[in-house]
Scaffold this active site. Structure first.
Site, short mmCIF file in Angstrom:
data_model
loop_
_atom_site.label_atom_id
_atom_site.label_comp_id
_atom_site.label_asym_id
_atom_site.label_seq_id
_atom_site.Cartn_x
_atom_site.Cartn_y
_atom_site.Cartn_z
N GLY A 267 0.81 -1.22 0.00
CA GLY A 267 0.00 0.00 0.00
C GLY A 267 0.84 1.26 0.00
O GLY A 267 0.52 2.23 -0.70
N CYS A 268 1.91 1.25 0.77
CA CYS A 268 2.77 2.45 0.87
C CYS A 268 3.52 2.69 -0.43
O CYS A 268 3.72 3.84 -0.83
CB CYS A 268 3.73 2.31 2.04
N THR A 269 3.93 1.63 -1.09
CA THR A 269 4.61 1.77 -2.38
C THR A 269 3.63 2.31 -3.42
O THR A 269 3.97 3.22 -4.19
CB THR A 269 5.21 0.43 -2.83
N ALA B 1 3.11 6.04 -2.66
CA ALA B 1 4.28 6.85 -3.01
C ALA B 1 4.42 6.97 -4.52
O ALA B 1 4.71 8.06 -5.04
CB ALA B 1 5.55 6.23 -2.40
#
Length: 154
Positions: A44-46, A49
């Protein structure tokens, strides 16, 4: 979590190059999209970003600086930023002090939260969004708010 209309608390953290960054350095110069995320190199964070990366020019066109904050260390930020060619600043908040200042809630009381704040040039929070499960909505919603701020100033 801090609400729209609230002055954004100033802070100082290190970026991935080990340099100090203060929110107040951008006051009266740029709008800021300040986003908190749980961990570098997770799915999710990738996605979040990379979505900020892919829309970065549009954020710049709206006079905004994108700043990502997590508790990851500087080396992790540097690796993450290089791997995905992120053109914006990542800040290390190892003790979660800044996340606490902004009232970013933890998931299940343990996992660092995911929240996005749009801060106008005067340092006032114009938008706050908290959703652990919808990382791409953070980017879409922040852009929408910046477009509104841009049209209000014309």
């Amino acid at each position: 979590m801090l609400n729209p209309g609230t002055p954004a608390p100033d802070f100082e953290l290190k970026n991935s190059q080990g340099e100090s960054f203060s929110l107040s350095d951008l006051q009266n110069k740029k709008n800021v999209v300040l986003y908190f995320y749980p961990k570098n190199d997770t799915r999710g964070c990738t996605a979040e970003a990379c979505s900020f990366r892919d829309q970065f020019e549009i954020f710049q066109e709206h006079g905004a600086e994108v700043i990502g904050v997590s508790s990851d260390d500087l080396a992790s930020h540097q690796k993450f930023s290089t791997k995905y060619q992120l053109p914006f600043t990542l800040l290390s908040d190892p003790a979660g002090k800044v996340a606490k200042m902004y009232g970013v809630p933890k998931t299940l009381g343990l996992i660092p939260g995911r929240a996005t704040f749009v801060i106008d040039k005067s340092g006032t929070i114009q938008y706050a969004f908290n959703s652990q499960l919808k990382p791409l909505e953070h980017v879409h919603n922040a852009l929408r708010i910046l477009q509104q701020l841009s049209s209000d100033n014309t």
